[in-house]
Design a protein around this motif. Sequence first.
Motif, PDB file in Angstrom:
ATOM      1  N   ASP A 122       0.833  -1.203   0.000  1.00  0.00           N
ATOM      2  CA  ASP A 122       0.000   0.000   0.000  1.00  0.00           C
ATOM      3  C   ASP A 122       0.873   1.261   0.000  1.00  0.00           C
ATOM      4  O   ASP A 122       1.581   1.526   0.974  1.00  0.00           O
ATOM      5  CB  ASP A 122      -0.892  -0.020   1.242  1.00  0.00           C
ATOM      6  CG  ASP A 122      -1.844   1.160   1.319  1.00  0.00           C
ATOM      7  OD1 ASP A 122      -1.786   2.063   0.451  1.00  0.00           O
ATOM      8  OD2 ASP A 122      -2.649   1.186   2.263  1.00  0.00           O
ATOM      9  N   LEU A 133       6.864   4.869  -6.110  1.00  0.00           N
ATOM     10  CA  LEU A 133       6.549   3.889  -7.142  1.00  0.00           C
ATOM     11  C   LEU A 133       7.857   3.472  -7.809  1.00  0.00           C
ATOM     12  O   LEU A 133       8.683   4.321  -8.166  1.00  0.00           O
ATOM     13  CB  LEU A 133       5.573   4.458  -8.156  1.00  0.00           C
ATOM     14  CG  LEU A 133       4.152   4.689  -7.636  1.00  0.00           C
ATOM     15  CD1 LEU A 133       3.278   5.288  -8.730  1.00  0.00           C
ATOM     16  CD2 LEU A 133       3.538   3.383  -7.126  1.00  0.00           C
ATOM     17  N   SER A 135       8.566   2.462 -10.622  1.00  0.00           N
ATOM     18  CA  SER A 135       8.765   2.992 -11.972  1.00  0.00           C
ATOM     19  C   SER A 135       9.509   4.326 -11.948  1.00  0.00           C
ATOM     20  O   SER A 135      10.219   4.670 -12.898  1.00  0.00           O
ATOM     21  CB  SER A 135       7.422   3.146 -12.693  1.00  0.00           C
ATOM     22  OG  SER A 135       6.590   4.052 -11.977  1.00  0.00           O
ATOM     23  N   ASP A 145       0.244  -5.346 -13.937  1.00  0.00           N
ATOM     24  CA  ASP A 145      -0.897  -4.854 -13.155  1.00  0.00           C
ATOM     25  C   ASP A 145      -0.512  -4.419 -11.746  1.00  0.00           C
ATOM     26  O   ASP A 145      -1.283  -3.739 -11.071  1.00  0.00           O
ATOM     27  CB  ASP A 145      -1.996  -5.913 -13.079  1.00  0.00           C
ATOM     28  CG  ASP A 145      -2.704  -6.123 -14.407  1.00  0.00           C
ATOM     29  OD1 ASP A 145      -2.533  -5.297 -15.324  1.00  0.00           O
ATOM     30  OD2 ASP A 145      -3.435  -7.131 -14.534  1.00  0.00           O
ATOM     31  N   TRP A 146       0.662  -4.817 -11.283  1.00  0.00           N
ATOM     32  CA  TRP A 146       1.107  -4.440  -9.947  1.00  0.00           C
ATOM     33  C   TRP A 146       1.614  -3.003  -9.880  1.00  0.00           C
ATOM     34  O   TRP A 146       1.834  -2.474  -8.789  1.00  0.00           O
ATOM     35  CB  TRP A 146       2.240  -5.346  -9.488  1.00  0.00           C
ATOM     36  CG  TRP A 146       1.884  -6.768  -9.235  1.00  0.00           C
ATOM     37  CD1 TRP A 146       0.653  -7.362  -9.299  1.00  0.00           C
ATOM     38  CD2 TRP A 146       2.810  -7.799  -8.876  1.00  0.00           C
ATOM     39  NE1 TRP A 146       0.759  -8.699  -9.011  1.00  0.00           N
ATOM     40  CE2 TRP A 146       2.067  -8.992  -8.743  1.00  0.00           C
ATOM     41  CE3 TRP A 146       4.178  -7.826  -8.662  1.00  0.00           C
ATOM     42  CZ2 TRP A 146       2.667 -10.201  -8.396  1.00  0.00           C
ATOM     43  CZ3 TRP A 146       4.774  -9.020  -8.319  1.00  0.00           C
ATOM     44  CH2 TRP A 146       4.015 -10.203  -8.183  1.00  0.00           C
ATOM     45  N   ALA A 147       1.844  -2.367 -10.998  1.00  0.00           N
ATOM     46  CA  ALA A 147       2.513  -1.062 -11.045  1.00  0.00           C
ATOM     47  C   ALA A 147       2.004  -0.040 -10.020  1.00  0.00           C
ATOM     48  O   ALA A 147       2.816   0.637  -9.392  1.00  0.00           O
ATOM     49  CB  ALA A 147       2.465  -0.490 -12.458  1.00  0.00           C
ATOM     50  N   PRO A 148       0.688   0.102  -9.773  1.00  0.00           N
ATOM     51  CA  PRO A 148       0.238   1.123  -8.814  1.00  0.00           C
ATOM     52  C   PRO A 148       0.636   0.837  -7.360  1.00  0.00           C
ATOM     53  O   PRO A 148       0.542   1.708  -6.507  1.00  0.00           O
ATOM     54  CB  PRO A 148      -1.287   1.110  -8.951  1.00  0.00           C
ATOM     55  CG  PRO A 148      -1.567   0.441 -10.243  1.00  0.00           C
ATOM     56  CD  PRO A 148      -0.433  -0.511 -10.483  1.00  0.00           C
ATOM     57  N   HIS A 149       1.067  -0.394  -7.081  1.00  0.00           N
ATOM     58  CA  HIS A 149       1.418  -0.784  -5.713  1.00  0.00           C
ATOM     59  C   HIS A 149       2.856  -1.291  -5.601  1.00  0.00           C
ATOM     60  O   HIS A 149       3.286  -1.691  -4.526  1.00  0.00           O
ATOM     61  CB  HIS A 149       0.461  -1.867  -5.214  1.00  0.00           C
ATOM     62  CG  HIS A 149      -0.964  -1.429  -5.244  1.00  0.00           C
ATOM     63  ND1 HIS A 149      -1.501  -0.584  -4.291  1.00  0.00           N
ATOM     64  CD2 HIS A 149      -1.957  -1.672  -6.124  1.00  0.00           C
ATOM     65  CE1 HIS A 149      -2.763  -0.346  -4.588  1.00  0.00           C
ATOM     66  NE2 HIS A 149      -3.065  -0.989  -5.690  1.00  0.00           N
ATOM     67  N   GLN A 151       6.622  -0.730  -5.310  1.00  0.00           N
ATOM     68  CA  GLN A 151       7.387   0.397  -4.796  1.00  0.00           C
ATOM     69  C   GLN A 151       8.843   0.030  -4.526  1.00  0.00           C
ATOM     70  O   GLN A 151       9.174  -1.141  -4.350  1.00  0.00           O
ATOM     71  CB  GLN A 151       6.768   0.868  -3.484  1.00  0.00           C
ATOM     72  CG  GLN A 151       5.316   1.295  -3.651  1.00  0.00           C
ATOM     73  CD  GLN A 151       4.646   1.402  -2.314  1.00  0.00           C
ATOM     74  OE1 GLN A 151       4.931   2.339  -1.572  1.00  0.00           O
ATOM     75  NE2 GLN A 151       3.778   0.465  -1.986  1.00  0.00           N
TER      76      GLN A 151
END
Length: 175
Positions: A122, A133, A135, A145-149, A151
């Motif tokens: 989170d 992040l 990225s 699909d994991w990109a938003p979470h 880190q």
Amino acid sequence: MFIRQAIEADAAAIHAVHTAAFRDQNPAGTAEIPEARLVGELRADGDLIPALSLVAERDGEVIGHACSSAARVAEDTGAAVGFGPLGVLPELQRSGAGSALVHATLGAANALGFAAVVLLGDPKYYSRFGFVLASTLGITPPVPDWAPHFQARALTAYTPSIHGPFRYSPAFERL
């Protein structure tokens, strides 16, 4: 509360911590909580980094555990570690044990010369420890699909040359 390196005698308590901590996030009837199984498999595979397997102890009882395992960014093995799982007994969550384990892990990983700690979690929780992040650092998740979470936390040894696809230890792929 006391943070220390986990020892073999802590294995049952560590399993119990992760089982309790993640029970509500796993479907009823699951034979074993995946996060609890993961720690055992990382240890069995030899991918758990002993100096980064830490327990929080209160009054002689293990109340939390955090671990990191071998990982790689692109072809660079040893620059980064995969962090997690992090678990604290439910009745003691929000008591500071999880934060203490994250801080201790970051300090130890930095002292050991790792360049980055990478995790799936989170962002609201982990941003307070300097995670961004992945990225942002040019590190891409194994599952898009994991990109938003997904880190990473850069440490002293980090350089921009450490970038590319991230790969966890094989035990993560068996989940």
